[in-house]
Design a protein around this motif. Structure first.
Motif, mmCIF file in Angstrom:
data_model
loop_
_atom_site.group_PDB
_atom_site.id
_atom_site.type_symbol
_atom_site.label_atom_id
_atom_site.label_comp_id
_atom_site.label_asym_id
_atom_site.label_seq_id
_atom_site.Cartn_x
_atom_site.Cartn_y
_atom_site.Cartn_z
ATOM 1 N N LEU A 258 0.841 -1.196 0.000
ATOM 2 C CA LEU A 258 0.000 0.000 0.000
ATOM 3 C C LEU A 258 0.876 1.246 0.000
ATOM 4 C CD1 LEU A 258 -2.843 1.359 0.368
ATOM 5 C CD2 LEU A 258 -2.402 1.283 2.816
ATOM 6 N N LEU A 259 1.908 1.248 0.836
ATOM 7 C CA LEU A 259 2.796 2.411 0.893
ATOM 8 C C LEU A 259 3.551 2.592 -0.419
ATOM 9 C CD1 LEU A 259 4.331 2.175 4.504
ATOM 10 C CD2 LEU A 259 2.282 3.363 3.733
ATOM 11 N N ILE A 260 3.941 1.497 -1.050
ATOM 12 C CA ILE A 260 4.663 1.594 -2.316
ATOM 13 C C ILE A 260 3.748 2.085 -3.436
ATOM 14 C CG2 ILE A 260 5.785 0.235 -4.132
ATOM 15 C CD1 ILE A 260 6.954 -1.535 -1.891
ATOM 16 N N ASP A 261 2.561 1.497 -3.549
ATOM 17 C CA ASP A 261 1.683 1.786 -4.691
ATOM 18 C C ASP A 261 0.842 3.050 -4.522
ATOM 19 O OD1 ASP A 261 2.671 -0.487 -5.866
ATOM 20 O OD2 ASP A 261 0.963 -1.755 -5.317
ATOM 21 N N ARG A 262 0.545 3.439 -3.270
ATOM 22 C CA ARG A 262 -0.318 4.605 -3.078
ATOM 23 C C ARG A 262 0.450 5.846 -2.624
ATOM 24 N NH1 ARG A 262 -5.772 4.186 0.512
ATOM 25 N NH2 ARG A 262 -6.351 2.772 -1.205
ATOM 26 N N PHE A 263 1.488 5.664 -1.844
ATOM 27 C CA PHE A 263 2.152 6.826 -1.237
ATOM 28 C C PHE A 263 3.581 7.039 -1.725
ATOM 29 C CE2 PHE A 263 -0.919 5.481 2.173
ATOM 30 C CZ PHE A 263 -1.841 6.494 1.922
ATOM 31 N N GLY A 264 4.010 6.307 -2.739
ATOM 32 C CA GLY A 264 5.270 6.618 -3.396
ATOM 33 C C GLY A 264 6.527 6.059 -2.771
ATOM 34 N N TYR A 265 6.407 5.120 -1.855
ATOM 35 C CA TYR A 265 7.602 4.503 -1.275
ATOM 36 C C TYR A 265 8.195 3.494 -2.252
ATOM 37 C CZ TYR A 265 6.894 6.533 3.366
ATOM 38 O OH TYR A 265 6.773 7.402 4.416
ATOM 39 N N THR A 266 9.448 3.105 -1.988
ATOM 40 C CA THR A 266 10.129 2.098 -2.803
ATOM 41 C C THR A 266 10.597 0.964 -1.895
ATOM 42 O OG1 THR A 266 12.356 3.042 -2.529
ATOM 43 C CG2 THR A 266 10.980 3.948 -4.300
ATOM 44 N N THR A 267 11.099 -0.112 -2.500
ATOM 45 C CA THR A 267 11.600 -1.223 -1.683
ATOM 46 C C THR A 267 12.790 -0.794 -0.824
ATOM 47 O OG1 THR A 267 12.984 -1.960 -3.534
ATOM 48 C CG2 THR A 267 10.827 -2.998 -3.292
ATOM 49 N N VAL A 319 -11.278 3.682 7.195
ATOM 50 C CA VAL A 319 -10.542 4.924 6.947
ATOM 51 C C VAL A 319 -9.298 4.646 6.106
ATOM 52 C CG1 VAL A 319 -9.294 6.840 8.021
ATOM 53 C CG2 VAL A 319 -11.399 5.993 9.071
ATOM 54 N N ILE A 320 -8.580 3.563 6.421
ATOM 55 C CA ILE A 320 -7.405 3.193 5.625
ATOM 56 C C ILE A 320 -7.793 2.961 4.168
ATOM 57 C CG2 ILE A 320 -5.676 1.382 5.269
ATOM 58 C CD1 ILE A 320 -5.571 1.030 8.306
ATOM 59 N N ALA A 321 -8.972 2.380 3.950
ATOM 60 C CA ALA A 321 -9.410 2.064 2.588
ATOM 61 C C ALA A 321 -9.417 3.299 1.692
ATOM 62 C CB ALA A 321 -10.806 1.426 2.630
ATOM 63 N N TYR A 322 -9.755 4.465 2.266
ATOM 64 C CA TYR A 322 -9.881 5.669 1.442
ATOM 65 C C TYR A 322 -8.865 6.750 1.800
ATOM 66 C CZ TYR A 322 -14.206 3.583 -0.189
ATOM 67 O OH TYR A 322 -15.129 2.730 -0.747
ATOM 68 N N ALA A 323 -7.865 6.397 2.605
ATOM 69 C CA ALA A 323 -6.845 7.381 2.975
ATOM 70 C C ALA A 323 -6.087 7.839 1.735
ATOM 71 C CB ALA A 323 -5.883 6.781 3.999
ATOM 72 N N GLY A 324 -6.148 9.140 1.464
ATOM 73 C CA GLY A 324 -5.473 9.676 0.286
ATOM 74 C C GLY A 324 -4.127 10.280 0.584
ATOM 75 N N THR A 325 -3.836 10.487 1.859
ATOM 76 C CA THR A 325 -2.550 11.054 2.248
ATOM 77 C C THR A 325 -1.952 10.209 3.368
ATOM 78 O OG1 THR A 325 -3.476 12.528 3.937
ATOM 79 C CG2 THR A 325 -3.354 13.378 1.672
ATOM 80 N N PHE A 326 -0.634 10.301 3.516
ATOM 81 C CA PHE A 326 0.042 9.525 4.543
ATOM 82 C C PHE A 326 -0.393 9.940 5.950
ATOM 83 C CE2 PHE A 326 4.041 8.250 6.869
ATOM 84 C CZ PHE A 326 3.827 6.890 6.743
ATOM 85 N N PRO A 327 -0.599 11.234 6.258
ATOM 86 C CA PRO A 327 -1.089 11.602 7.601
ATOM 87 C C PRO A 327 -2.453 10.993 7.931
ATOM 88 C CG PRO A 327 -0.106 13.513 6.543
ATOM 89 C CD PRO A 327 -0.179 12.441 5.504
ATOM 90 N N VAL A 328 -3.368 10.945 6.957
ATOM 91 C CA VAL A 328 -4.673 10.316 7.217
ATOM 92 C C VAL A 328 -4.489 8.826 7.486
ATOM 93 C CG1 VAL A 328 -6.920 9.753 6.205
ATOM 94 C CG2 VAL A 328 -5.928 12.032 5.873
ATOM 95 N N PHE A 329 -3.615 8.207 6.720
ATOM 96 C CA PHE A 329 -3.299 6.792 6.958
ATOM 97 C C PHE A 329 -2.770 6.595 8.375
ATOM 98 C CE2 PHE A 329 0.144 3.595 6.965
ATOM 99 C CZ PHE A 329 -0.603 2.451 6.725
ATOM 100 N N LEU A 330 -1.889 7.482 8.838
ATOM 101 C CA LEU A 330 -1.335 7.349 10.184
ATOM 102 C C LEU A 330 -2.408 7.531 11.254
ATOM 103 C CD1 LEU A 330 2.091 9.236 9.887
ATOM 104 C CD2 LEU A 330 1.651 6.766 9.816
ATOM 105 N N ALA A 331 -3.350 8.440 11.039
ATOM 106 C CA ALA A 331 -4.446 8.610 12.003
ATOM 107 C C ALA A 331 -5.275 7.335 12.096
ATOM 108 C CB ALA A 331 -5.321 9.801 11.588
ATOM 109 N N ALA A 332 -5.527 6.711 10.952
ATOM 110 C CA ALA A 332 -6.280 5.459 10.954
ATOM 111 C C ALA A 332 -5.501 4.344 11.636
ATOM 112 C CB ALA A 332 -6.624 5.063 9.517
ATOM 113 N N VAL A 333 -4.190 4.339 11.443
ATOM 114 C CA VAL A 333 -3.344 3.333 12.070
ATOM 115 C C VAL A 333 -3.350 3.477 13.595
ATOM 116 C CG1 VAL A 333 -0.904 2.732 12.391
ATOM 117 C CG2 VAL A 333 -1.849 2.839 10.101
ATOM 118 N N LEU A 334 -3.403 4.713 14.081
ATOM 119 C CA LEU A 334 -3.502 4.943 15.523
ATOM 120 C C LEU A 334 -4.782 4.317 16.075
ATOM 121 C CD1 LEU A 334 -2.502 6.359 18.132
ATOM 122 C CD2 LEU A 334 -3.785 8.379 17.387
ATOM 123 N N LEU A 335 -5.892 4.542 15.391
ATOM 124 C CA LEU A 335 -7.165 3.961 15.808
ATOM 125 C C LEU A 335 -7.124 2.436 15.706
ATOM 126 C CD1 LEU A 335 -10.082 4.676 16.679
ATOM 127 C CD2 LEU A 335 -10.695 4.665 14.247
#
Length: 421
Positions: A258-267, A319-335
């Protein structure tokens, strides 16, 4: 006339509290075992597979994890039953605790040094069998060694070790990302050391000779079965646990991609992103696990906490399903961490409250652990067609929404457990 004074009621002796050093050693061993097996699941295996098969990484990862998880599914109750029956002078738990970790270490060395997907699969299969022999035995120590009045708190501590292991494993993976051997060898070496410490502290006893029937193929098959008619509460707990772990596994298995394909991370740098997410998740998990275990013991109630935690996990997945930014993803991860912490703290204590047979605890807890292991196999298999929905890029939204649905279903089913509050 002499008046006969009634006798005072006899007092029922209560078992002493488990010693602190044993609880600490159990927690460290739990940490080490999960550090060994979850670091590859969450971080390093996805990196290793992407290095070897970059064009087909999702399918290849599914193959490797699925084969290993199927063997974990078989091995967990099998090794639990063998542990219950072991009459060694070293005790019935010690040989499986340490032997399993040594086998796991050897398997991960094969993964680290292998250069093809089949070799990775073989090494991961050995690692899963070995570490699950340890985990099935570790789980049995809760009813073996911990009085019922302490189990909620101790279960909370043990549950916390799962996310601490993911956090430490993510940090190690980020620090050792350039060296495949160290990425796999260091966490598993720590696992061997922590389990060895527990073995030196544990007051273990061998199984009583003749107490169990000979372990033949029929008995092997029976290790995977608990009668729904005779033990409905335990069976409902297994089903509930399985569904909630399906939701949890959707994140742990596919977070890296998810981080690679949606948020631009690499291996090369995805381990850093996972480390940040794991730090945030662990904050929620510490709060949830500590509060959940303490409140469950104080109130004597388990089911409301399992129900609530499953719903919290489902909301986080949505929330993770529709997180468009990394900060929103992190908020969902906290929950997500908060819900997972409460769940891990309480559900294991609930399971020990409804065990079919305390004398056969390792076998029954091994069956329960199928509900943890099977999602590792099923999620990669089921994820492939779900990710393909829409025909374009990988549909992570559909995957995490499916995880949310099954997590809610699992939390609702815990209401069917009648023998616990």
């Amino acid at each position: 006339m002499t008046t006969v004074q009634p006798r005072p009621p006899a007092t029922v002796p209560t078992a002493p509290n488990a010693p602190t050093r044993l609880i600490v050693a159990m927690a460290l061993a739990q940490l080490g075992a999960y550090l060994t097996i979850l670091t590859p699941v969450v971080v390093t295996m996805s990196i290793r597979v992407a290095q070897i098969a970059p064009d087909d990484k999702a399918a290849a990862l599914g193959t490797v994890l699925s084969v290993g998880a199927v063997l974990a599914l078989i091995g967990n109750p099998f090794f639990g039953a063998m542990s219950d029956r072991t009459t060694s002078r070293f005790g019935r738990r010690r040989p499986w605790l340490l032997g399993g970790m040594l086998a796991g270490f050897a398997g991960l060395l094969v993964v680290a040094l292998g250069g093809s997907v089949p070799v990775l699969t073989a090494g991961w299969a050995l690692a899963q069998l070995g570490v699950n022999a340890t985990l099935s035995t570790l789980t049995a120590l809760l009813p073996d060694q911990i009085p019922a009045r302490q189990r909620g708190r101790v279960s909370g501590i043990l549950g916390l070790m799962t996310s601490v292991a993911i956090l430490l494993g993510s940090a190690m993976a980020a620090a050792l990302a350039g060296n495949a051997l160290l990425m796999f060898a260091v966490p598993s070496a720590i696992g061997v050391a922590t389990v060895a410490l527990l073995v030196t502290i544990l007051k273990d006893r061998p199984a009583e000779k003749g107490h169990f029937a000979p372990y033949r193929f029929k008995e092997f098959l029976s290790t995977f079965y608990v009668s729904p008619r005779r033990h409905p509460d335990f069976v409902w707990n297994i089903i509930s646990r399985f569904l909630i772990w399906m939701g949890l596994a959707s994140v742990t298995t596919y977070q890296a991609y998810l981080l690679i394909d949606r948020f631009g991370y690499t291996t090369d740098n995805v381990a850093n992103g996972i480390l940040v997410a794991t730090l945030i998740s662990t904050v929620g998990l510490v709060v949830g696990s500590s509060a959940g275990g303490l409140l469950s013991d104080r109130t004597g109630r388990r089911k409301p906490f399992v129900l609530g935690s499953g719903i919290v996990v489902a909301v986080a997945l949505a929330v993770i399903a529709y997180a468009g930014t990394f900060p929103v993803f992190l908020a969902a991860v906290l929950l997500f961490g908060l819900g997972q912490g409460v769940y891990l703290a309480v559900d294991l204590a609930l399971a020990t409250d409804v065990l079919p047979d305390p004398d056969d605890a390792a076998k029954d807890m091994g069956v329960l652990n199928i509900a943890n292991a099977l999602p590792q196999s099923l999620v990669p298999i089921l994820a492939a067609p779900i990710l393909a929905i829409g025909g374009g890029d990988a549909n992570y939204s559909a995957l995490f929404l499916a995880g949310a649905v099954v997590a809610v279903a699992g939390s609702l089913l815990v209401r069917m457990v009648r023998g616990a509050r």
